[in-house]
Design an enzyme around this catalytic site. Structure first.
Site, PDB file in Angstrom:
ATOM      1  CG  HIS A  30      -0.450   4.095   4.522  1.00 46.07           C
ATOM      2  ND1 HIS A  30      -1.031   3.867   5.737  1.00 46.07           N
ATOM      3  CD2 HIS A  30      -0.091   2.864   4.049  1.00 46.07           C
ATOM      4  CE1 HIS A  30      -1.041   2.569   5.995  1.00 46.07           C
ATOM      5  NE2 HIS A  30      -0.484   1.939   4.981  1.00 46.07           N
ATOM      6  CB  CYS A  39      -0.974  -0.013   1.167  1.00 49.28           C
ATOM      7  SG  CYS A  39      -0.246  -0.522   2.724  1.00 49.28           S
TER       8      CYS A  39
END
Ligand code: A2P
Length: 340
Positions: free
Chosen positions: A247, A134
């Site tokens: 993130h 990710c």
């Protein structure tokens, strides 16, 4: 060869943090499909998930779960992928896998459609396609257009990773710690074994003998595979921050050619899947709470690295929804490539 027009779909890990994102994304994107089979562990078997006005009952994952299934979206961790993805493929099911299990397998394409869709050209169905790490996806969505323009020679990436990357149980415990704080109780640490709220710490993946952890190694190796270029030098530090679901990364680039910040901003403004958020006056830059729930990767703090000769270095800051573009959305985009 491609997937049939209305593939029958299974979601493995349907009750998890990423698994729960698939159904809304399939609907939003108008991905037409046949039957839907939601799979998870025996713990969740019998529970129901609502989708499009229908109630779907979660079934326990077993070796016969893939009968009649054209496409399986896996997000139940590497050990489940390792055991069940080959079983699925044997039964004629194509697997798009969110785990790290097959990413570095040379026979498995590792795909971010905006970046290396062409790596699917020789893919034959049924088979396995891997979704990259990710943080790698979030960072590369912004870096790749600049790399294409002038070539990145070296990059230094420092991540600020959310609880979502470790799954639903981490997200729930972070929320629980917020309740504990508000109510003056000792922190609940059943899952994490530590305080997470008001804190940050080195990524929880296994540490190697050279002092780098597995997450850092994944970002380096996967970037080399996605770009089909091992020559780019990459240094990564991965940190968990007490954020629920997007993130961030600070990125420092050294270029082979020359690229100043204005041109870089222009390139990023027209890059697919990227949104420039770079308002110096208002001090408004990418933030995880703005990236959460969005498809685009936010990029800002775009500035020349003044420690480098003019045009040779650039700094960026990115934020991206780890559950969407970092996982479920990227998987559905891969499925779209396989239907087309
Ligand atoms: P379950 O909810 O029944 O435990 P997350 O990444 O959020 O931790 O989610 C992991 C997903 O993987 C969940 O849907 C979880 O189901 C599923 N899962 C975990 N272990 C198994 C297993 N042994 N068989 C099938 N699914 C599993």
């Amino acid at each position: 060869m491609s997937l049939p027009d209305n593939p029958n779909i299974a979601i493995v890990g349907a009750t998890g943090a990423v698994g729960r994102e698939f159904l809304p994304i399939l609907r939003e994107r108008g991905f037409s499909h046949g039957s839907l089979r939601l799979l998870a562990s025996s713990r969740s078997a019998g529970s129901t998930i609502e989708h499009d006005g229908n109630s779907h009952t979660v079934q326990e994952l077993t070796p016969s779960s893939f009968e009649g299934i054209d496409l399986a979206l896996f997000s139940a961790g590497a050990s489940i992928s390792k055991e069940y993805a080959p079983i699925a493929v044997k039964q004629g099911t194509t697997v798009i896998d969110n785990s790290s299990c097959f990413r570095m397998d040379e026979n498995v394409p590792l795909i971010v459609p905006e970046i290396n869709r062409k790596a699917l050209d020789n893919f034959s169905l049924p088979g396995i396609v891997a979704v990259p790490n990710c943080s790698a996806i979030v960072a590369l969505m912004a870096i790749t257009p600049l790399h294409r323009a002038v070539g990145v020679e070296r990059m230094v990436i420092s991540t600020y990773q959310a609880a979502s990357g470790a799954g639903a149980a981490w997200m729930a415990e972070l929320e629980q710690q917020a309740h504990d704080f508000a109510e003056g109780r000792p922190y609940t640490t059943k899952v994490l074994g530590r305080q997470y709220l008001f804190n940050l710490f080195s990524h929880n993946s296994p540490m190697g003998s050279d002092g780098s952890n597995e997450e850092e190694r994944k970002i380096i190796q996967e970037t080399h595979k996605i770009w089909a270029d091992d020559s780019v030098r990459i240094s990564v530090t991965c940190i968990r921050v007490a954020v629920l679901r997007a993130h961030c990364a600070s990125i420092n680039l050294t270029f082979r050619g020359k690229l100043e910040e204005d041109k870089a901003r222009e390139i990023l403004q027209s890059a697919p899947g990227v949104k420039v958020v770079d308002d110096r006056e208002a001090n408004k830059f990418p933030e995880p709470i703005d990236a959460a729930g969005q498809d685009d990767i936010l990029v800002g703090r775009i500035r020349n690295d003044n420690s480098q000769p003019a045009g040779k270095g650039l700094n960026l800051f990115v934020a991206g929804d780890q559950l969407r573009k970092g996982a479920a959305l990227n998987a559905v985009q891969i499925a779209e490539c396989l239907v087309a």
